[in-house]
Design an enzyme around this catalytic site. Sequence first.
Site, PDB file in Angstrom:
ATOM      1  N   SER A  53     -24.998 -36.174   6.702  1.00  0.00           N
ATOM      2  CA  SER A  53     -25.319 -35.671   8.038  1.00  0.00           C
ATOM      3  C   SER A  53     -25.909 -34.279   8.072  1.00  0.00           C
ATOM      4  CB  SER A  53     -24.050 -35.683   8.900  1.00  0.00           C
ATOM      5  OG  SER A  53     -23.065 -34.801   8.365  1.00  0.00           O
ATOM      6  N   GLU A  78     -17.724 -35.521  10.863  1.00  0.00           N
ATOM      7  CA  GLU A  78     -18.238 -34.769  11.998  1.00  0.00           C
ATOM      8  C   GLU A  78     -17.295 -34.846  13.200  1.00  0.00           C
ATOM      9  OE1 GLU A  78     -20.638 -32.790  11.745  1.00  0.00           O
ATOM     10  OE2 GLU A  78     -21.599 -33.452   9.888  1.00  0.00           O
ATOM     11  N   VAL A 142     -21.628 -33.236  -1.122  1.00  0.00           N
ATOM     12  CA  VAL A 142     -20.488 -32.827  -0.308  1.00  0.00           C
ATOM     13  C   VAL A 142     -20.247 -31.331  -0.484  1.00  0.00           C
ATOM     14  CG1 VAL A 142     -18.027 -33.126   0.124  1.00  0.00           C
ATOM     15  CG2 VAL A 142     -19.439 -35.100  -0.474  1.00  0.00           C
ATOM     16  N   ALA A 143     -20.232 -30.611   0.635  1.00  0.00           N
ATOM     17  CA  ALA A 143     -19.870 -29.195   0.643  1.00  0.00           C
ATOM     18  C   ALA A 143     -18.720 -29.035   1.629  1.00  0.00           C
ATOM     19  CB  ALA A 143     -21.052 -28.329   1.042  1.00  0.00           C
ATOM     20  N   TYR A 241     -22.812 -16.615  -7.091  1.00  0.00           N
ATOM     21  CA  TYR A 241     -22.993 -18.062  -7.016  1.00  0.00           C
ATOM     22  C   TYR A 241     -22.804 -18.706  -8.385  1.00  0.00           C
ATOM     23  CZ  TYR A 241     -24.395 -22.523  -5.188  1.00  0.00           C
ATOM     24  OH  TYR A 241     -24.371 -23.836  -4.806  1.00  0.00           O
TER      25      TYR A 241
END
Length: 400
Positions: A53, A78, A142-143, A241
Amino acid sequence: MTERVIAPKNRGFLFLDSHPDGCRQLVEEMWGAVTAPAAAGGEGPVALVIGSSAGYGLAATIAGLARVGIRGIGVSFEKAPARRTGTAGWYRTAATARIAREHGRDMVFLNGDAFGDTMKEQVAELLAERFGGRLDYLIYSVAAPRRTDPDTGDLYASVLKPVGSPHTTRTLVFDDLGDPEVKEVTMAPAEGDDIEQTVAVMGGTDWERWITYLADRSLLADGFTTAALSYIGSPLTAAIYRQGTIGAAKAHLEATARTLDERLRKAVGGRAVTSVNAAAVTQSSTAIPGIALYVGLLRGVLGEAMVTPVGQLVELWDRLTGARPLALDEEGRVRLDTWELATDVQEAVTERWDTATGETVAGLADLDWFGDEVRRLYGFSVPGVDYTAPVETDVPWPLG
């Protein structure tokens, strides 16, 4: 009916509401940007996109649907419309489902916790009952800030920290009047089990669990291929990072890919890779100190030569499906970031990074583009949308 005028209200880079029409228009723009699209309808390959999404997962979904003609399942988590609007991903999913139907694509969207086995069971049942019991591709994007281990019930939380010592970086913020400021921020190093917690959330554990779950139910087709989306980035952002806690998770993801690749080759003649994507403005990236300044400067150097997420994912699908060679680097990764990390580009960005101040940054970074990209994450700053008109916010989740 719950029509109302939705104005952008934000706290920094976080917006409190999303605009349904803007989100719909963005999905249509992304679909229209896909070149040489697949013919409408047909029995395309079956794909599962986990994290469908937002960000690169959304780009993977739209590029797969439009370019390859995939059918299958998208999974995301969501929030439905209530007192506030639904999340932007809610509206983007509704728009993606609609445009997929219009083009004859059989795509089902599930809303729930991708880390849990309940979602894995739902997906397995759908694959068996609706899609012939075979899965050709799995894209993992996926985060998430936290993950509950389905076996133990333990809750893990990821952190964004350097490793070894404190790190000071430059970052871009905007004051109450919207004027840019370049500040320095110092971040304390990881301590205790910060690294292990972050790896447990953002590493390859859940990706491998998905593959194992589906393989145990004989749902992987011959030649099954899976890709987990990742990022390396510039030396300018490496300490926070790639060399920080998130970098430890990405290294685990890449090690998982090598393990899975060997398993899948033996089991179904398949493949597992990580795809290293290039910089973009996403809801995840804007939370990382230094990334906003870096991406704005990168855009200032490259302009329209920056490759969009959907453009990058079109290339990934071409490589995964054999339309282009599946070239890998020495670590077994697909590299979609070579244009960003080119020596001349990084030298130009570094020069601007070193000299940027609140007074000069507007001439060095494309701040108008960056601001629009942040707002577009929530459906604002989209050409052709009338933001003074009431809009229906109670948009239903697409039924399968």
